[in-house]
Write a protein that holds these residues in place. Structure first.
Motif, PDB file in Angstrom:
ATOM      1  N   PHE A  31     -10.033  18.624 -20.716  1.00 22.96           N
ATOM      2  CA  PHE A  31      -9.513  17.323 -21.172  1.00 22.96           C
ATOM      3  C   PHE A  31     -10.278  16.865 -22.409  1.00 22.96           C
ATOM      4  O   PHE A  31      -9.684  16.415 -23.395  1.00 22.96           O
ATOM      5  N   ASP A  34      -9.559  18.900 -25.576  1.00 22.70           N
ATOM      6  CA  ASP A  34      -8.271  18.545 -26.178  1.00 22.70           C
ATOM      7  C   ASP A  34      -8.342  17.199 -26.892  1.00 22.70           C
ATOM      8  O   ASP A  34      -7.762  17.032 -27.976  1.00 22.70           O
ATOM      9  N   PRO A  99      -5.974  14.349 -22.104  1.00 24.16           N
ATOM     10  CA  PRO A  99      -5.463  15.680 -22.445  1.00 24.16           C
ATOM     11  C   PRO A  99      -4.122  15.692 -23.158  1.00 24.16           C
ATOM     12  O   PRO A  99      -3.754  16.697 -23.766  1.00 24.16           O
ATOM     13  N   ALA A 100      -3.372  14.579 -23.085  1.00 21.46           N
ATOM     14  CA  ALA A 100      -2.065  14.520 -23.749  1.00 21.46           C
ATOM     15  C   ALA A 100      -2.138  13.814 -25.102  1.00 21.46           C
ATOM     16  O   ALA A 100      -1.104  13.569 -25.728  1.00 21.46           O
ATOM     17  N   GLY A 167       0.118   9.321 -25.274  1.00 21.38           N
ATOM     18  CA  GLY A 167      -0.981  10.121 -24.759  1.00 21.38           C
ATOM     19  C   GLY A 167      -2.328   9.446 -24.912  1.00 21.38           C
ATOM     20  O   GLY A 167      -3.288   9.792 -24.209  1.00 21.38           O
ATOM     21  N   ALA A 181       0.379  13.317 -17.511  1.00 19.19           N
ATOM     22  CA  ALA A 181      -0.048  13.948 -18.758  1.00 19.19           C
ATOM     23  C   ALA A 181       0.700  15.250 -19.007  1.00 19.19           C
ATOM     24  O   ALA A 181       1.101  15.550 -20.141  1.00 19.19           O
ATOM     25  N   ILE A 182       0.896  16.037 -17.955  1.00 20.44           N
ATOM     26  CA  ILE A 182       1.621  17.311 -18.089  1.00 20.44           C
ATOM     27  C   ILE A 182       3.054  17.056 -18.559  1.00 20.44           C
ATOM     28  O   ILE A 182       3.574  17.773 -19.424  1.00 20.44           O
ATOM     29  N   VAL A 186       0.288  18.502 -22.518  1.00 21.50           N
ATOM     30  CA  VAL A 186      -1.164  18.532 -22.663  1.00 21.50           C
ATOM     31  C   VAL A 186      -1.577  19.539 -23.738  1.00 21.50           C
ATOM     32  O   VAL A 186      -0.795  20.396 -24.145  1.00 21.50           O
ATOM     33  N   THR A 190      -6.344  22.381 -21.884  1.00 23.68           N
ATOM     34  CA  THR A 190      -5.877  22.020 -20.545  1.00 23.68           C
ATOM     35  C   THR A 190      -4.798  22.980 -20.072  1.00 23.68           C
ATOM     36  O   THR A 190      -4.774  23.383 -18.899  1.00 23.68           O
ATOM     37  N   GLN A 191      -3.905  23.362 -20.966  1.00 23.20           N
ATOM     38  CA  GLN A 191      -2.872  24.335 -20.593  1.00 23.20           C
ATOM     39  C   GLN A 191      -3.495  25.629 -20.077  1.00 23.20           C
ATOM     40  O   GLN A 191      -3.028  26.194 -19.079  1.00 23.20           O
ATOM     41  N   ALA A 201       2.008  23.931 -16.785  1.00 24.97           N
ATOM     42  CA  ALA A 201       1.837  22.823 -17.729  1.00 24.97           C
ATOM     43  C   ALA A 201       3.090  22.681 -18.564  1.00 24.97           C
ATOM     44  O   ALA A 201       3.090  21.988 -19.534  1.00 24.97           O
TER      45      ALA A 201
END
Length: 201
Positions: A31, A34, A99-100, A167, A181-182, A186, A190-191, A201
């Protein structure tokens, strides 16, 4: 306006409420990586200061400054990062559990922040804070923690009109947050962890 941004990160010891089994520690690091990557790619940010004691958070990332976390709580970590910056520098503090986050979302928020002496972005449920900004570093009044959105308002920070599904507002503390978030999309770190944990993801 060119901004400096301070990102305090616990790293692998963080996200204790995230029920993700063996992937929890790796996700906590991912997280942050990213979020840092998004900050580095944001056009109006020229300094990224990461405050952490976890080398995995910053390993292999160029274009950032790393400050040792004094291990005395979140406020102390934030102050350690701010202390490296000129008092008059436009400065933001951002949490690392986003993470997004995209550079576009962060750039848009900082453009809004240029209009205010002090400002903040609340989390998705509008009780916490994900971003705190001030046109001068010495004007920041950090009050991160439970109920921080209200505390930042009371300290003179103006809420920025950032959409709840941005995000920048989706901080991940629990598994339900991760699913949100997914759905938004992301970042690559994270993916990669989600793939390794056999989660899509």
């Amino acid at each position: 306006m060119q901004w400096s941004i301070v990102i305090p990160v616990k790293g692998s010891i963080g996200k204790s409420r995230l029920d993700a089994g063996d992937a929890r520690a790796a996700l906590a690091v991912a997280f942050a990586r990213d979020a840092i990557a998004a900050a580095r790619a944001t056009p109006s940010i020229d300094r990224v200061v990461v405050v952490t004691c976890d080398g995995d958070v910053t390993r292999g990332l160029d274009g950032i400054e790393v400050v040792d976390d004094p291990a005395a709580g979140l406020r102390a970590a934030i102050n350690a990062g701010i202390a490296t910056l000129p008092a008059g520098a436009p400065t933001a503090v951002m949490l690392g559990d986003l993470p997004a986050l995209t550079p576009e979302a962060l750039e848009s928020a900082l453009q809004l922040a240029e209009r205010e002496q002090r400002s903040y972005v609340p989390d998705a449920i509008a009780t916490g804070t994900t971003l705190l900004a001030a046109r001068r570093a010495d004007a920041l009044r950090p009050h991160f923690g439970p109920g921080s959105a209200q505390l930042h308002r009371l300290a003179g920070h103006v809420e920025l009109p950032v959409a709840p599904d941005s995000g920048l507002r989706v901080d991940v503390d629990e598994l339900a947050d991760l699913h949100i978030a997914i759905d938004l999309g992301v970042g690559e770190h994270t993916q990669a962890v989600l793939r390794g944990a056999q989660l899509a993801a």
